[in-house]
Design a protein around this motif. Structure first.
Motif, PDB file in Angstrom:
ATOM      1  N   ILE A  53      -6.353 -16.917  47.094  1.00  0.00           N
ATOM      2  CA  ILE A  53      -5.327 -17.956  47.261  1.00  0.00           C
ATOM      3  C   ILE A  53      -4.430 -17.624  48.453  1.00  0.00           C
ATOM      4  O   ILE A  53      -3.219 -17.883  48.435  1.00  0.00           O
ATOM      5  N   SER A  54      -5.032 -17.066  49.496  1.00  0.00           N
ATOM      6  CA  SER A  54      -4.268 -16.723  50.694  1.00  0.00           C
ATOM      7  C   SER A  54      -3.538 -17.935  51.264  1.00  0.00           C
ATOM      8  O   SER A  54      -2.441 -17.822  51.802  1.00  0.00           O
ATOM      9  N   SER A  55      -4.159 -19.121  51.140  1.00  0.00           N
ATOM     10  CA  SER A  55      -3.518 -20.309  51.699  1.00  0.00           C
ATOM     11  C   SER A  55      -2.181 -20.583  51.014  1.00  0.00           C
ATOM     12  O   SER A  55      -1.219 -20.991  51.652  1.00  0.00           O
ATOM     13  N   LEU A  56      -2.134 -20.341  49.694  1.00  0.00           N
ATOM     14  CA  LEU A  56      -0.869 -20.527  48.982  1.00  0.00           C
ATOM     15  C   LEU A  56       0.147 -19.486  49.446  1.00  0.00           C
ATOM     16  O   LEU A  56       1.329 -19.777  49.599  1.00  0.00           O
ATOM     17  N   ALA A  57      -0.342 -18.259  49.643  1.00  0.00           N
ATOM     18  CA  ALA A  57       0.559 -17.175  50.029  1.00  0.00           C
ATOM     19  C   ALA A  57       1.160 -17.415  51.407  1.00  0.00           C
ATOM     20  O   ALA A  57       2.209 -16.882  51.745  1.00  0.00           O
ATOM     21  N   ALA A  58       0.496 -18.243  52.219  1.00  0.00           N
ATOM     22  CA  ALA A  58       0.990 -18.502  53.564  1.00  0.00           C
ATOM     23  C   ALA A  58       2.096 -19.546  53.581  1.00  0.00           C
ATOM     24  O   ALA A  58       2.748 -19.745  54.602  1.00  0.00           O
ATOM     25  N   GLY A  59       2.328 -20.190  52.456  1.00  0.00           N
ATOM     26  CA  GLY A  59       3.368 -21.210  52.392  1.00  0.00           C
ATOM     27  C   GLY A  59       4.734 -20.649  52.747  1.00  0.00           C
ATOM     28  O   GLY A  59       4.956 -19.435  52.676  1.00  0.00           O
ATOM     29  N   SER A  60       5.665 -21.541  53.118  1.00  0.00           N
ATOM     30  CA  SER A  60       6.937 -21.064  53.658  1.00  0.00           C
ATOM     31  C   SER A  60       7.765 -20.307  52.624  1.00  0.00           C
ATOM     32  O   SER A  60       8.337 -19.267  52.912  1.00  0.00           O
ATOM     33  N   THR A  61       7.839 -20.823  51.372  1.00  0.00           N
ATOM     34  CA  THR A  61       8.619 -20.079  50.380  1.00  0.00           C
ATOM     35  C   THR A  61       7.853 -18.863  49.898  1.00  0.00           C
ATOM     36  O   THR A  61       8.425 -17.800  49.690  1.00  0.00           O
ATOM     37  N   ALA A  62       6.529 -19.033  49.755  1.00  0.00           N
ATOM     38  CA  ALA A  62       5.726 -17.931  49.215  1.00  0.00           C
ATOM     39  C   ALA A  62       5.843 -16.692  50.085  1.00  0.00           C
ATOM     40  O   ALA A  62       5.876 -15.564  49.583  1.00  0.00           O
ATOM     41  N   SER A  63       5.932 -16.892  51.398  1.00  0.00           N
ATOM     42  CA  SER A  63       5.943 -15.711  52.258  1.00  0.00           C
ATOM     43  C   SER A  63       7.242 -14.921  52.135  1.00  0.00           C
ATOM     44  O   SER A  63       7.318 -13.774  52.561  1.00  0.00           O
ATOM     45  N   SER A  64       8.264 -15.508  51.504  1.00  0.00           N
ATOM     46  CA  SER A  64       9.495 -14.748  51.327  1.00  0.00           C
ATOM     47  C   SER A  64       9.591 -14.139  49.917  1.00  0.00           C
ATOM     48  O   SER A  64      10.624 -13.623  49.533  1.00  0.00           O
ATOM     49  N   LEU A  65       8.506 -14.199  49.167  1.00  0.00           N
ATOM     50  CA  LEU A  65       8.530 -13.639  47.818  1.00  0.00           C
ATOM     51  C   LEU A  65       8.637 -12.124  47.874  1.00  0.00           C
ATOM     52  O   LEU A  65       7.930 -11.473  48.635  1.00  0.00           O
ATOM     53  N   GLN A  66       9.537 -11.575  47.037  1.00  0.00           N
ATOM     54  CA  GLN A  66       9.656 -10.124  46.956  1.00  0.00           C
ATOM     55  C   GLN A  66       8.377  -9.559  46.330  1.00  0.00           C
ATOM     56  O   GLN A  66       7.890 -10.059  45.343  1.00  0.00           O
ATOM     57  N   GLY A  67       7.891  -8.501  46.906  1.00  0.00           N
ATOM     58  CA  GLY A  67       6.734  -7.841  46.313  1.00  0.00           C
ATOM     59  C   GLY A  67       5.410  -8.484  46.656  1.00  0.00           C
ATOM     60  O   GLY A  67       4.370  -8.083  46.154  1.00  0.00           O
ATOM     61  N   LEU A  68       5.442  -9.508  47.518  1.00  0.00           N
ATOM     62  CA  LEU A  68       4.189 -10.191  47.857  1.00  0.00           C
ATOM     63  C   LEU A  68       3.205  -9.230  48.520  1.00  0.00           C
ATOM     64  O   LEU A  68       2.005  -9.251  48.236  1.00  0.00           O
ATOM     65  N   SER A  69       3.730  -8.355  49.354  1.00  0.00           N
ATOM     66  CA  SER A  69       2.833  -7.473  50.107  1.00  0.00           C
ATOM     67  C   SER A  69       2.011  -6.565  49.190  1.00  0.00           C
ATOM     68  O   SER A  69       0.944  -6.101  49.567  1.00  0.00           O
ATOM     69  N   SER A  70       2.519  -6.311  47.964  1.00  0.00           N
ATOM     70  CA  SER A  70       1.741  -5.493  47.037  1.00  0.00           C
ATOM     71  C   SER A  70       0.390  -6.109  46.738  1.00  0.00           C
ATOM     72  O   SER A  70      -0.534  -5.419  46.331  1.00  0.00           O
TER      73      SER A  70
END
Lengths: 313, 287, 452
Positions: C144-161
């Motif tokens: 679901i990389s496309s979702l992760a690229a969304g504008s709010t998603a990319s500011s999620l804490q811990g996303l990089s994990s």
């Protein structure tokens, strides 16, 4: 220990030897009848248990993540098994546990059964009490025994202190955690095996005791001459079940110590669970299972052979 | 004169008997108290508020007895449903285990045919494997059969164990073969011998098998946990585990539930243990 | 009391990801065939029946009613699930959510077994990053990389994990991190100011000075729970040490601190805490300990327990103590995430749900029930701090802005095995069966030799 499975000649047979006369004439008919008795259980057993077990054997020669197709790796898992310190520790611990648990539970269960196999007021109550540890919640058992074994405040060490003995750290000590776990297991399971012994005791004909009494024997002689041989099949059953139980022990130890401290109480079943379901290395976990299976199979066969030999003497 | 002699002679014996009995009871009661300690903790914890369960040192008698735990639990979790499911599963599995186990045991103990003992050892050896060892292959098989999530899957897994076969076979071995021979001469078929001669004689073993199977099924957690998903299908043990949340656990309620779940087993036990009182009963066994 | 049980504990701490073993190349064909025959009865099962559900992406996007299945743990005691599901159903009335509820204690085991069996539950909730690593590596999750690229998603804490080779198979909706909880009354009674930024030495001295009484009525200055992370994860986060690196000298200072506090009697000793199954929640709620380093999930519990009257504690939270000379606040944390099963039947609906739950609306709902959302911006902080019963002091709000949150355990195919070793050695050091140096030497050699 050996005494319990020793019996004088003429006692009921465990692995009954076939009588040639009947076997020759009715071989095929007997086979048909025999299988017809066994089949209802056997079909269920084969379909539900044996097939997955065979699959497990095959998996021990593979690398399998539990999802994608397994790939053949030959004996790799087994080579790894004998070089893996954790698995070898688990093997040693399991044997240690079995050596302590099997005889102690056997004696405790037999003792309880003999004590409670009589007509007396309240016997039903005491039998229920003996069985209670087995039905008490595992969590409660683990918590209370850990409290009893607490190095500082625990009653066990307080008791030892009265005799000037400085008690060990029990479940927090690598040396004493296993004895602590064994004691708890014996305590928990003795009532379970008492039930089996109680059933076995009912099968010994009253007349044998009466005859022995007429012969002027004392209680100990009667125990040796009547009870021990009469209980032979039950003792054999309990011995095998205890061995099997000891080698696959998991729940109680896991709840009590999680295999620790360190790896002091890590046993094979926990190692299988850990490497298989937790780590996702089902091939390796299966190899440990195969080791466990072979070990118990050999022990069982030895017990059968020993038992059969006693009989023919 | 004669009366005195008669009275005097049994006295020491009588006294010894009374002392023996008393000692036995004292011993038994002490042992019983020691054995029941964890159960006592369970009851005590079941009557506390959750934050009072673990105190150092242990508080055996709750300061603030919460009888309402035993009322609240029925509304906090669907206890009645869980109880009904557990009773159903335990009863069906126990019946099947006792029936097929005792039937197969006759084949292993009293009928002689080729390959019998090998098959028997195979049976026993599989009991040695912890369930975790073959749990996943078995689950996949059940998925393919479309049985996961049903009571049937659990019944199939637990009803055909080798345990019952082993237990019953060992008991049958103590029944003299001459009895069967005599029955054969009287024209009874092997099935008739099983039903009319062997079964009635093996009530103690049947009782112990039924009891032990029932208890094991009743207390099983992992089996129902893996195979039953729908909350309507859950058993008591699953219900009790549901008091353990992600970060906190309500041990008080869990113990309340544990106490409740022991009661049916106790009833079954007291009923079943009556069968362990034939044969020798009073004679012998004083050693 | 307590928290995780023994079972839970060891499951939660030892689920790290293991990839498959190396495959030997060039196997003779007949062996493969034997294998197929022997294993197909059971083992290879799902592969054969896998195709049935692969065409899921078409459904769920249309107008017809859709039933979306989501795996959850202990719904009755985990309020965020119901709150999210209800709100989502309101926003998308044609999508009904059917939870697949699993007991929290053994969630991981059941999900693993279910997925092995080819289960098609649409959304699989990731309780921890180690399971995530395993599932993603096996191909059990949908990219679901496309979702992760969304504008709010990319500011999620811990996303990089959740980054696995630059692909994302899950999005976090909640991000707990560690802080220092304390009981104000006990500080007042001792005449001590409330803790703020401290070094570990200051913390140790404070813990000692807050300890009073003895026996059953003893009050401890602090309580260190038995998890290895209490020592190891914080030390890795603050020293920059690598928990899967096989070199653990960086633990030394932290073990010295932890054992020093224990020797001074300022925390319940490790042996007693493990054997008595001490619950950290009861230690703080019943006033047995003045401080408690713990994850922010405790906030929700404290709020609920105060509301229900189970405790009357007056509490607040300070940042974790730091190493001397540290610039800023560094702590560790663990995210919780949603991912889509690769066999999902309703992919479109599932994506909608994940977008919703990890987006601003979802974050507000999660924050509204006292849980730290992964989308921690000023809006959600406002919701969070405005909750009934939340401490109002500025120290609390400051503790809520750590400068750096390091993942509790790195995602790797070795994590699970290493975790087992580190846990075992941790118990030995804390119960003093091994010296600190001895324990660390053992960790080094075992991780280097045993981990394949």
């Amino acid at each position: 220990m050996t005494d319990l499975i020793t019996a004088p000649p003429g006692s009921p047979s465990v692995l009954a030897r076939p009588k040639p006369r009947r076997r020759r004439s009715h071989g095929w008919r007997n086979a048909l009848i025999g299988w017809s008795f066994i089949l209802p259980n056997l079909i269920g057993f084969v379909a539900i248990t044996l097939v997955p077990v065979i699959a497990m054997f095959a998996l021990s020669f593979t690398s399998w993540d539990g999802y994608n197709p397994p790939s053949w790796v030959g004996l790799k898992n087994f080579r790894r098994l004998f070089q893996d310190d954790a698995s070898m520790t688990a093997l040693r611990n399991t044997v240690y546990y079995a050596v302590g648990y099997v005889p102690l539970t056997m004696l405790a269960a037999l003792g309880l059964a003999l004590l409670l196999n009589r007509k007396m007021r309240g016997v039903a109550f005491f039998r229920a009490v003996a069985f209670f540890p087995y039905i008490t919640s595992l969590v409660a058992v683990a918590i209370v025994w850990n409290m009893l074994f607490n190095p500082q405040f625990g009653p066990v060490n307080q008791f030892l202190g009265w005799f000037g003995v400085h008690g060990p750290g029990w479940t927090t000590s690598t040396t004493w955690a296993m004895p602590a776990v064994i004691v708890t297991s014996v305590w928990r399971d003795m009532g379970y095996y008492m039930i089996l012994f109680l059933a076995g005791l009912q099968a010994i004909p009253k007349e044998l005791y009466e005859a022995a009494e007429v012969d002027g024997t004392n209680a100990w002689q009667r125990f040796r001459a009547v009870t021990v041989p009469g209980l032979r099949p039950t003792t054999f059953l309990v011995l095998i079940l205890l061995t099997v139980q000891a080698f696959k022990v998991f729940d109680l130890i896991f709840v009590m110590t999680q295999g620790g401290p360190g790896e002091a109480t890590l046993v094979l079943a926990q190692q299988i669970y850990q490497t298989g379901i937790v780590d996702g290395e089902y091939g390796y976990a299966s190899a440990i299972s195969v080791l466990l299976f072979s070990l118990v199979l050999v022990l069982t066969l030895v017990q059968f052979w020993f038992n059969g030999r006693r009989e023919r003497k | 004169m004669t009366t005195t002699a008669l009275e005097r002679r049994p006295t020491p014996r009588h006294v010894r008997r009374v002392i023996g009995r008393t000692l036995l009871y004292v011993l038994l009661i002490l042992a019983a108290a020691a054995i029941l300690l964890p159960f006592a903790w369970m009851v005590s914890a079941g009557l506390k508020r959750n934050n009072d369960v673990f105190t150092i040192p242990v508080q055996w008698i709750p300061h603030n007895v919460q009888w309402r735990n035993f009322v609240d639990i029925w509304s906090q979790i669907p206890m009645t449903t869980y109880l009904r499911n557990t009773v159903f599963l335990s009863t069906v599995i126990t019946s099947l285990q006792v029936l097929t186990g005792s039937f197969a045991a006759y084949g292993f103990a009293k009928v002689r045919f080729r390959g019998r003992d090998t098959l028997f050892v195979l049976y026993i050896a599989t009991i040695a494997l912890p369930w975790q060892a073959y749990m996943v292959p078995q689950y996949i098989m059940m998925v393919k059969a479309g049985l996961t999530g049903t009571f049937l899957s659990l019944i199939l897994i637990q009803a055909f164990g080798a345990f019952g076969v082993f237990l019953m076979r060992q008991y049958y071995l103590t029944i003299p073969d001459e009895l069967c021979e005599a029955a054969r001469l009287d024209g009874l078929s092997e099935y008739g011998i099983w039903a009319r001669i062997i079964l009635p004689l093996s009530k103690p073993a049947l009782a112990s098998l039924a009891l032990l199977t029932f208890v094991n099924t009743w207390n099983d957690y992992m089996g129902p946990f893996i195979y039953l998903t729908d909350n309507d299908h859950w058993t008591i043990q699953l219900g009790l585990q549901s008091f353990i949340g992600e970060f906190n656990a309500d041990y008080a309620m869990m113990m309340t539930g544990s106490v409740l779940s022991v009661i049916p087993i106790l009833v079954i036990f007291l009923f079943g243990q009556r069968y362990f009182i034939r044969g020798i009963a009073t004679s012998g066994m004083k050693g | 009391m307590g928290e995780r049980t023994a079972l839970n504990d060891s499951l939660a701490n030892s689920h790290m990801d293991r990839s498959t073993l190396n495959v030997e190349e060039g196997n003779p064909v007949h062996r493969r065939k034997f294998l197929q025959l022997a294993a197909s009865a059971a083992a290879a099962g799902p592969l054969l029946s896998a195709c049935g559900s692969s065409s899921g992406s078409s459904s769920g996007g249309g107008n017809g009613p859709v039933t979306l299945t989501i795996s959850t743990w202990s719904m009755a005691t985990t309020p965020e699930f119901k709150a999210l599901f209800d709100a989502f159903h309101k926003a998308y009335p044609n999508i009904t959510i059917k939870p697949v509820d699993i007991l929290a204690a053994d969630y991981s085991t059941k999900v693993k077994v279910m997925l092995s069996g080819g289960d098609s539950t649409d959304i699989i909730t990731m309780k921890n990053t180690t399971d995530y690593g395993q599932f993603a590596e096996r191909g059990q999750l949908r990219d679901i990389s496309s979702l992760a690229a969304g504008s709010t998603a990319s500011s999620l804490q811990g996303l990089s994990s959740f980054n696995m080779n630059d692909k994302y198979y899950a999005l976090p909706y909640r991000q707990d991190f560690w802080a220092l909880f304390y009981n104000k009354k006990l500080f007042d009674a001792a005449g001590k100011p409330y803790p703020t930024n401290m070094t570990w030495d200051e913390y140790a001295a404070l813990a000692e000075s807050l300890t009073s009484g003895s026996g059953g009525s003893k009050v401890y200055g602090t309580y260190h729970h038995t998890w290895r992370s209490v020592v190891q994860a914080i030390s890795a986060a603050q020293t920059g040490g690598d928990l899967i690196g096989g070199k653990y000298e960086f633990f030394t200072d932290q073990y010295n601190t932890a054992l020093g506090i224990q020797d001074a009697g300022a925390t319940l000793d490790y042996g007693t805490a493990t054997t008595e199954k001490t619950g950290y929640q009861a230690m703080i709620e019943t006033g047995k300990a003045a401080m408690l380093p713990m994850g922010t999930w405790l906030i929700g519990t404290l709020l609920a327990d105060k509301k229900s009257g189970a405790t009357d504690i007056d509490w607040s939270m300070a940042p974790m103590p730091q190493r001397p000379g540290a610039g800023g606040i560094t702590t560790f944390g663990s995210p919780t995430a949603f991912s889509i099963n690769s066999r999902a039947q309703n992919v479109d609906a599932a994506e909608k749900f994940i977008e919703f739950a990890t987006g601003p609306q979802g974050a507000a709902i999660v924050a509204g029930i006292g849980i730290v959302p992964a989308l921690l911006d000023d809006d959600t902080r406002k919701v969070y701090f405005g909750l009934d019963g939340m401490p109002a002091d500025s120290g609390f709000q400051q503790a809520f802005k750590p400068d750096k949150v390091v993942l509790e355990m790195p995602v790797s195919d070795k994590s699970s095995q290493i975790d087992t070793i580190l846990t075992a050695e941790h118990t030995l050091v804390m119960t003093k069966q091994k010296s600190i140096a001895g324990g660390i030497a053992e960790m080094d050699s075992r991780v280097q030799t045993e981990v394949e």
